[in-house]
Scaffold this motif. Sequence first.
Motif: not given
Length: 252
Positions: A33-35, A186-187, A228-230
Amino acid sequence: MQQYDVKKYRTPDGYTSDIAVFSILPEKREMFKPPVMDLKLMLIKRSMTNSEGKLNIEAGKWALPGGFVDPAETAFQSAQRELMEETGVENIHLEHFGVYDAPGRDPRGWIISNAHFAIVPEHQLAKRQANDDASEVELFSVKEVLKLDLAFDHAEIIRDAISVIRHKLLETTAAKDFLPSEFTYSELQAVLLTVTNDSAISLDAAFARKIKSLPFIREITGKKTTRTSKKPTQLYRFIDADVNTSLYHSRK
């Protein structure tokens, strides 16, 4: 200079420097998942007594680090010295952003303060320790900091400092100091969301498109991550490039 009579003019009762030091820290990290990141501000709690054992002004309140400028130094030099003396933090990049001189801002009299700011990775604050006029030193989320019992007019200075930091993160490449050298969209988004909810940044699809058009960010060919993602996500890096204002904002 013979015509100048110093007795005709009121001089300030004191000249000080205050320092707002910010950092961005992970608030929550979950696998795939994104932080979630949080903008923090370093404050000191003013000691109950001063170095002479007398009751301190605004004792027990949270405040920005700072103090009086010595006659042989500039306000900027004072900011560096006071930050080190009160918190143990040194060798960070400070910038001046304002002068505060409103009548009544300090119960001790007509005190003029120069405000400085810094935004640094947390490791540069790792050795922070309360000293001198400070009994405690802590990092507070900017979401909560203005709810504290703050000394002097530091609530006003902090509001202005937060605005300066917002400008710094959105109109320069300062965000790179809070990212790995190779990062996902996303980071970067998580860092920027600490200071804005602009839809060009907050909406995932919009920001994923936006990052590809930024001249100072380059896609790393053939490199992806599941950090940050599968689903494997593209990695990017910052490069040297000319930048304009409102780097990440939508144009309105």
